[in-house]
Design a protein around this motif. Structure first.
Motif, mmCIF file in Angstrom:
data_model
loop_
_atom_site.group_PDB
_atom_site.id
_atom_site.type_symbol
_atom_site.label_atom_id
_atom_site.label_comp_id
_atom_site.label_asym_id
_atom_site.label_seq_id
_atom_site.Cartn_x
_atom_site.Cartn_y
_atom_site.Cartn_z
ATOM 1 N N HIS A 282 0.833 -1.208 0.000
ATOM 2 C CA HIS A 282 0.000 0.000 0.000
ATOM 3 C C HIS A 282 0.868 1.258 0.000
ATOM 4 N N PHE A 319 -8.671 -0.286 3.100
ATOM 5 C CA PHE A 319 -8.434 -0.589 1.676
ATOM 6 C C PHE A 319 -9.089 -1.923 1.329
ATOM 7 N N PRO A 426 -4.315 1.082 -4.725
ATOM 8 C CA PRO A 426 -4.410 2.182 -3.753
ATOM 9 C C PRO A 426 -4.625 3.507 -4.482
#
Length: 434
Positions: A282, A319, A426
């Motif tokens: 990420h 996420f 992301p």
């Protein structure tokens, strides 16, 4: 490809304080990443335009005092193997201790670039006292105070000067897909199944693979590089502290990749070191596909897959927009679905939304639910555009960017995801002054 800098040394010399100072140097210059808890052992830093990864070995030491020494020794050995530059931190107030000497011996034998960093040097007297550390025989000393930052600029200058000039191999411009995860989840088995040959040595020893290599996959209308850490690690060098080991192992591979296939073992579920690796993916803004391997071994009821996926989503929040696949690498079940998903995520990562369409959609969203007022000031967002970055980033131009808080940025991100396909990627949301 960024370099890896590891901070080593015995406990209580200030490794974590120095680590925080180094990664803050980047947070201040570049940006904050939305919705990612900072992993206390891994961060990114930038100095003189050079970006690098920083690893604090201290946070990984576990156990009581009697095993401390052994744990530190293992961590230093692993850091020597994996890092490009080592910062050996010592404490001016304590002078040279036996454990400092042990670490120094390991570093001398390791033949890696080492900088001796004398910490807690807060006055002129301590500047003189620090000279005792020349006795370690590791060259120049860098005298700093990681609490107030004095001396860290000179240290960082020295660090970036030690980085090798990058010689990048001329590889065709193809997607780069990496298989990452804890040891023994079946990474090499998956790669062999995909390539249809024993390209990688598959053994039950945790940590067989080492050093990033690229294998070209060119069949069934797909053409990409599989990035893997390859080579054999001697049995004696397998480090028992698996969490530290898998994180160290994964960093280079992740940084080389466009999309990461994070493999987890169905029988063990998503564990803390999987989350550490996910955090690194990420932070580096790489695409992600979650691959649940050994699914054939699990006893299943009617809703097993759905319940399993729900549990994963709760753990990886916020996420959550990530493909999850249930496979058996050994029996080659659904492995082509893995490639298909990885390539879709690669396309999503490259997706560019026309500015006119972005404004048409997002300004309506903002009008329906504007940012909350702060101190009687109303935030008006006038315009939005996608930035020309490798991974999707969006700039929202407004009158008071400092008043737009994290929850509202997350709302904007969720709305972008709702209207445009960024599955597995992301997204970064920035507020800019109009």
């Amino acid at each position: 490809m960024s370099n890896i800098v590891a901070i080593v040394g015995r406990p209580n010399v200030g490794k974590s304080t120095l680590f925080n100072r180094l990664i803050e140097s980047r947070e201040a210059i570049v940006h904050e990443t939305s919705g990612v808890t900072r992993d206390r052992n891994y961060g990114k830093s930038i100095w003189n335009g050079k970006e690098f990864s920083v690893i604090d070995t201290g946070g990984y030491v576990e156990g009581s005092n009697d095993v401390f020494e052994e744990e530190i020794r293992k961590q230093v050995i692993l850091a020597i193997e994996e890092a490009d530059v080592l910062l050996f931190l010592v404490d001016v107030r304590e002078g040279i201790t036996d454990m400092d000497k042990t670490v120094a011996d390991l570093l001398r034998r390791g033949k890696k670039k080492v900088l001796v960093v004398v910490n807690k040097v807060d006055n002129n007297m301590q500047q003189f006292e620090a000279d005792i550390f020349y006795a370690l025989g590791l060259g120049e000393l860098y005298k700093i105070s990681s609490i107030n930052g004095s001396g860290t600029g000179d240290l960082l200058d020295a660090v970036v000067n030690l980085f090798e000039k990058e010689e990048t191999a001329e590889l065709p411009e193809l997607p780069r897909i990496a298989v990452v995860g804890r040891p023994n989840v079946g990474k090499s088995t998956l790669i062999n199944a995909l390539l249809g040959e024993e390209r990688h040595i598959v053994t039950p020893i945790a940590g067989t693979t080492r050093d990033s290599i690229f294998t070209r996959y060119n069949k069934y209308n797909y053409d990409f590089f599989l990035v893997d850490t390859a080579g054999i690690r001697k049995k004696g060098k397998v480090v028992e502290n698996i969490e530290f080991y898998s994180v160290m192992r994964s960093i280079r591979t992740i940084e080389y990749a466009d999309v990461c296939l994070l493999m987890i073992d169905a029988s063990q579920g998503l564990e803390s070191q999987d989350l550490s690796i996910l955090n690194i993916i990420h932070r580096n803004n790489k695409g992600l596909v979650l691959v649940v391997n050994k699914w054939d071994v699990l006893e299943k009821g009617t809703n097993t897959a759905r319940d399993y996926e729900k549990e994963i989503m709760e753990k990886i929040a916020p996420f959550r927009d990530v493909p999850v696949l249930f496979v058996s690498a050994l029996n080659k079940v659904r492995i082509h679905k893995v490639i298909e998903s990885a390539m879709l995520v690669f396309e999503n990562r490259r997706r560019k939304i026309p500015t006119s369409l972005l404004n048409e959609v997002m300004l309506k969203v903002i009008e329906d639910y504007p940012p909350p007022a702060v101190k009687g000031k109303y935030v008006k967002i006038k315009y939005v555009t996608q930035l020309p970055t490798h991974a999707p980033s969006f700039a929202f131009f407004c009158n008071f960017p400092q008043y737009v808080k994290e929850p509202y940025k997350r709302y904007l991100e969720n709305k972008i995801r709702q209207h445009f396909n960024f599955n597995g990627v992301p997204i970064q949301v920035f507020m800019r002054e109009k």
